[in-house]
Design a protein around this motif. Structure first.
Motif, PDB file in Angstrom:
ATOM      1  N   MET A  61      -2.423   0.010  -0.427  1.00 44.57           N
ATOM      2  CA  MET A  61      -3.539  -0.464   0.396  1.00 44.57           C
ATOM      3  C   MET A  61      -3.403   0.081   1.811  1.00 44.57           C
ATOM      4  SD  MET A  61      -4.027  -4.455  -0.590  1.00 44.57           S
ATOM      5  CE  MET A  61      -4.892  -4.984  -2.044  1.00 44.57           C
ATOM      6  N   ASP A  62      -2.187   0.119   2.295  1.00 49.91           N
ATOM      7  CA  ASP A  62      -1.924   0.640   3.632  1.00 49.91           C
ATOM      8  C   ASP A  62      -2.162   2.148   3.698  1.00 49.91           C
ATOM      9  OD1 ASP A  62      -0.855   0.170   6.374  1.00 49.91           O
ATOM     10  OD2 ASP A  62       0.702   1.554   5.677  1.00 49.91           O
TER      11      ASP A  62
ATOM     12  N   LEU B 117       7.451  -3.630   3.080  1.00 55.42           N
ATOM     13  CA  LEU B 117       6.355  -4.114   2.233  1.00 55.42           C
ATOM     14  C   LEU B 117       6.853  -4.532   0.849  1.00 55.42           C
ATOM     15  CD1 LEU B 117       3.487  -1.644   3.206  1.00 55.42           C
ATOM     16  CD2 LEU B 117       3.707  -4.053   3.833  1.00 55.42           C
TER      17      LEU B 117
ATOM     18  N   PRO C  27       3.310  -6.679  -6.137  1.00 56.33           N
ATOM     19  CA  PRO C  27       2.533  -6.977  -4.925  1.00 56.33           C
ATOM     20  C   PRO C  27       2.895  -6.056  -3.753  1.00 56.33           C
ATOM     21  CG  PRO C  27       3.261  -9.016  -5.923  1.00 56.33           C
ATOM     22  CD  PRO C  27       3.963  -7.906  -6.649  1.00 56.33           C
TER      23      PRO C  27
ATOM     24  N   ALA D 160       0.442  -3.433  -1.858  1.00 55.60           N
ATOM     25  CA  ALA D 160       0.297  -3.469  -0.399  1.00 55.60           C
ATOM     26  C   ALA D 160       0.568  -2.104   0.215  1.00 55.60           C
ATOM     27  CB  ALA D 160       1.249  -4.509   0.197  1.00 55.60           C
TER      28      ALA D 160
ATOM     29  N   GLY E  32       6.591  -8.357  -0.299  1.00 55.93           N
ATOM     30  CA  GLY E  32       5.876  -8.676  -1.537  1.00 55.93           C
ATOM     31  C   GLY E  32       6.756  -9.398  -2.527  1.00 55.93           C
TER      32      GLY E  32
ATOM     33  N   GLY F  49      -0.707  -8.970  -2.847  1.00 59.52           N
ATOM     34  CA  GLY F  49      -0.683  -7.607  -2.310  1.00 59.52           C
ATOM     35  C   GLY F  49      -1.450  -7.525  -1.002  1.00 59.52           C
ATOM     36  N   GLY F  50      -2.622  -8.156  -0.964  1.00 60.23           N
ATOM     37  CA  GLY F  50      -3.420  -8.179   0.266  1.00 60.23           C
ATOM     38  C   GLY F  50      -2.736  -8.942   1.385  1.00 60.23           C
TER      39      GLY F  50
ATOM     40  N   THR G 234       0.510  -9.387   1.706  1.00 54.82           N
ATOM     41  CA  THR G 234       1.642  -8.549   2.115  1.00 54.82           C
ATOM     42  C   THR G 234       1.161  -7.417   3.016  1.00 54.82           C
ATOM     43  OG1 THR G 234       2.789  -9.065   0.052  1.00 54.82           O
ATOM     44  CG2 THR G 234       3.537  -7.120   1.250  1.00 54.82           C
ATOM     45  N   PHE G 235       0.048  -6.791   2.649  1.00 55.37           N
ATOM     46  CA  PHE G 235      -0.548  -5.731   3.467  1.00 55.37           C
ATOM     47  C   PHE G 235      -0.892  -6.260   4.858  1.00 55.37           C
ATOM     48  CE2 PHE G 235      -4.748  -4.170   4.875  1.00 55.37           C
ATOM     49  CZ  PHE G 235      -4.379  -2.902   5.284  1.00 55.37           C
TER      50      PHE G 235
ATOM     51  N   ILE H  29      -7.917  -0.617   1.141  1.00 58.18           N
ATOM     52  CA  ILE H  29      -7.874  -1.795   0.265  1.00 58.18           C
ATOM     53  C   ILE H  29      -8.750  -1.606  -0.965  1.00 58.18           C
ATOM     54  CG2 ILE H  29      -8.422  -4.257   0.117  1.00 58.18           C
ATOM     55  CD1 ILE H  29      -7.722  -4.405   3.141  1.00 58.18           C
TER      56      ILE H  29
END
Length: 160
Positions: free
Chosen positions: A127-128, A77, A120, A124, A81, A52-53, A55-56, A132
């Protein structure tokens, strides 16, 4: 009722409660249910959060070069992912014997894996949208709540 269905249903409720009461999302509505079923496999969770991170980060990198927002960003995204998860899953599957030498607790039927196909990408995306650490903390908290609810509903001998 099937365990995954029940976990997702409880996860939806928990995610909506977090969004309503605290104004923060647990990485997507279905994510806590999926993660809750994997809490006994921290390597799977770590791989999924790492993807996920990644992908972000890749989404941020591409956003600096091209116009990426709204539905286009969401689709990008989720697709990124999905593709990264599929690549990592294939790599892990092909190299299972190598990794099992380093982790003797991993049986042949229990290889490390990424949780879900779009999880994932959903992580992401959130997170965006909200940050995060906020996403990770609320996701893990929500997943623990879902897991506890499953234990209460299904009894002490709950086994995912």
């Amino acid at each position: 009722m099937d365990l995954l269905t029940l976990a997702i249903g409880i996860g939806l409720f928990v995610s909506l409660a977090f969004a309503e009461f605290f104004g923060i999302a647990a990485g997507g509505l279905v994510v806590p249910g999926y993660i809750a079923l994997q809490l006994h496999r921290p390597l799977n969770i770590l791989m999924t959060l790492s993807l996920g991170g990644l992908t972000f980060g890749f989404g941020r990198l591409v956003s600096g070069v091209t116009i990426l927002y709204g539905k286009r960003k969401t689709a990008f995204l989720l697709l990124t992912g999905f593709l990264l998860g599929a690549l990592v899953q294939e790599f892990l599957h092909r190299n299972h014997l190598v990794f099992s030498a380093f982790s003797p607790t991993l049986s042949d039927s229990e290889e490390a894996r990424v949780v879900g196909h779009i999880i994932p990408g959903l992580i992401a995306l959130w997170m965006d949208r909200q940050g995060i650490w906020e996403t990770i903390c609320v996701l893990l908290t929500g997943s623990v709540i879902v897991r506890l609810a499953l234990i209460v509903i299904l009894g002490g001998d709950f086994q995912p």
